[in-house]
Write a protein that holds these residues in place. Structure first.
Motif, mmCIF file in Angstrom:
data_model
loop_
_atom_site.group_PDB
_atom_site.id
_atom_site.type_symbol
_atom_site.label_atom_id
_atom_site.label_comp_id
_atom_site.label_asym_id
_atom_site.label_seq_id
_atom_site.Cartn_x
_atom_site.Cartn_y
_atom_site.Cartn_z
ATOM 1 N N PHE A 159 73.095 -1.234 13.562
ATOM 2 C CA PHE A 159 74.387 -1.672 14.082
ATOM 3 C C PHE A 159 74.777 -0.848 15.311
ATOM 4 O O PHE A 159 75.255 -1.397 16.309
ATOM 5 N N THR A 209 74.675 -2.849 19.111
ATOM 6 C CA THR A 209 75.996 -3.314 19.510
ATOM 7 C C THR A 209 75.920 -3.762 20.966
ATOM 8 O O THR A 209 75.554 -2.971 21.836
ATOM 9 N N LEU A 267 76.860 -1.568 24.362
ATOM 10 C CA LEU A 267 76.976 -0.130 24.154
ATOM 11 C C LEU A 267 75.799 0.600 24.779
ATOM 12 O O LEU A 267 75.969 1.400 25.695
ATOM 13 N N THR A 305 80.253 -7.675 27.291
ATOM 14 C CA THR A 305 79.484 -8.535 26.395
ATOM 15 C C THR A 305 79.807 -9.994 26.682
ATOM 16 O O THR A 305 80.745 -10.301 27.404
ATOM 17 N N HIS A 315 71.827 -10.466 20.033
ATOM 18 C CA HIS A 315 71.847 -9.222 19.269
ATOM 19 C C HIS A 315 71.955 -9.492 17.767
ATOM 20 O O HIS A 315 71.395 -8.747 16.964
ATOM 21 N N THR A 316 72.653 -10.556 17.370
ATOM 22 C CA THR A 316 72.755 -10.914 15.954
ATOM 23 C C THR A 316 71.403 -11.340 15.406
ATOM 24 O O THR A 316 71.010 -10.935 14.300
ATOM 25 N N TYR A 329 69.266 -8.223 15.101
ATOM 26 C CA TYR A 329 69.720 -7.418 13.970
ATOM 27 C C TYR A 329 69.202 -8.009 12.661
ATOM 28 O O TYR A 329 68.658 -7.286 11.816
#
Length: 70
Positions: free
Chosen positions: A14, A18, A21, A39, A47-48, A51
């Motif tokens: 996470f 992010t 970041l 973003t 990114h999801t 992840y």
């Protein structure tokens, strides 16, 4: 003894994934931008997916386990 592996992997991923970041894919001006603190919807989606894929790899394929305590 509790298994802290999924918690540790989830928190680390996470923080690293992010959007904006540390890295943003895709960026506003380039394919990859570093540390821009911005973003977009597409970046959140990318990114999801990353992840989810990395969580599945680390927890289901590699079986990361961390046991703390006696």
């Amino acid at each position: 003894m509790a298994d802290w592996g999924p918690v540790f992997v989830g928190v680390v991923l996470f923080i690293l994934l992010t959007p904006g970041l540390l890295v943003q894919m895709p960026g506003r001006n380039r394919c990859i931008e570093f540390g821009n603190f911005h973003t977009s919807g597409v970046s959140i989606l990318v990114h999801t997916v990353l992840y989810f894929a990395l969580m599945c790899i680390f927890l289901l394929a590699i079986h990361v386990h961390v046991y703390i305590g006696s």
